[in-house]
Design a protein around this motif. Structure first.
Motif: not given
Length: 123
Positions: A20-33
């Protein structure tokens, strides 16, 4: 025996949470632009696109464009499609975008914790 069950249960929880957790160092943004270019001239059209991770039904994206001097030069609300994507376009220049420099586009979705920004240069 009770200790063995506790260790087994804890191990199962840890293994399940790894998926369930993102890979180490990976940032999962809730929104992009993003913009289609990094620099624009007077009269150019800026295409703004983005995507949200979670669809909040009936909630628009708030978009603010800020000039280099800190003045807000554009405010807009954008609908998010069922594909979780949004887009808009505007023309640079005119009475509010007279000065050259770096402009900031900030988008907010649902709450202050769902924000993203990008910049572009106006010559």
């Amino acid at each position: 025996m009770n200790t063995h069950l506790s260790v087994l249960a804890l191990s199962a929880i840890i293994i399940a949470s790894i998926g369930l957790a993102p890979a180490f160092g990976q940032i999962v943004n809730p929104i992009s632009v993003t913009t289609d270019k990094t620099s624009y001239d007077d009269g150019d059209k800026v295409l703004v696109t983005g995507e949200v991770r979670e669809l909040l039904s009936g909630t628009p994206i708030s978009l603010i464009v800020t000039a280099p001097n800190g003045n807000r030069v554009l405010l807009d609300q954008l609908d998010v499609g069922l594909d979780k994507k949004y887009n808009t376009e505007f023309v640079v220049g005119g009475p509010l975008m007279r000065s050259g420099g770096t402009y900031t586009i900030e988008v907010t979705y649902g709450s202050q914790t769902r924000t993203a920004e990008t910049t572009f240069t106006f010559a």
